[in-house]
Scaffold this motif. Sequence first.
Motif, short mmCIF file in Angstrom:
data_model
loop_
_atom_site.label_atom_id
_atom_site.label_comp_id
_atom_site.label_asym_id
_atom_site.label_seq_id
_atom_site.Cartn_x
_atom_site.Cartn_y
_atom_site.Cartn_z
N LYS A 96 32.06 44.67 36.98
CA LYS A 96 33.15 45.51 37.51
C LYS A 96 33.08 45.56 39.04
O LYS A 96 34.11 45.46 39.71
CB LYS A 96 33.07 46.91 36.91
N TYR B 162 35.85 43.98 41.56
CA TYR B 162 36.48 44.85 42.55
C TYR B 162 36.33 44.24 43.95
O TYR B 162 37.29 44.22 44.72
CB TYR B 162 35.85 46.25 42.51
N THR C 1 34.62 51.62 42.99
CA THR C 1 35.21 51.44 41.67
C THR C 1 34.33 52.20 40.68
O THR C 1 33.11 52.21 40.82
CB THR C 1 35.33 49.94 41.30
#
Length: 172
Positions: free
Chosen positions: A18, A22, A159
Amino acid sequence: MKQYIRQQFEYHVWANRKVCRYLQELTEEVYQKNIDSVFPTIYDAMVHIYVIDHGWLSFFRAGGVTDMSAEYLSQLKENIDSLVASTKGKRIEELEQMLDNLAEQFRIFTGELDDIEVVYPSGAFQGRCLDYLQHMVNHGTYHRGNITAMLRQMGHPGTPTDYGFYLYTLSQ
């Protein structure tokens, strides 16, 4: 217990991915920018997570460490330097792939492991595989937090990579 640590590990993989994805939405200038923080760059923080995770896999494959001699420590430093060098000049997409490949090696290792509570020597003390894996997950969480702070320092939001958010995504 094995299912629990597998879920913790999958959280770690998810969170690393993730963050990498990002960072791909930002510019290379952002994640390569030198700033006065915990790491020189955000990229260096992600490399650190990769190198340490790689080190843990090597530790497990070796059955732990009993020899903390100067020769062993010198070899360890060489291995770390080699891993760091292997990431130089790579974009975050390539580092993400390296992290994914390492995650697959961990899945194979843990899949073949009969006892997650097996004890591994680590110099003067011993610990269970379960505990070391949990430490690895915690280590990644800590440094992903550093990355969020570094992003905010540069004026970018982070994030969400909290474990609770991960559990929420599993329910979707």
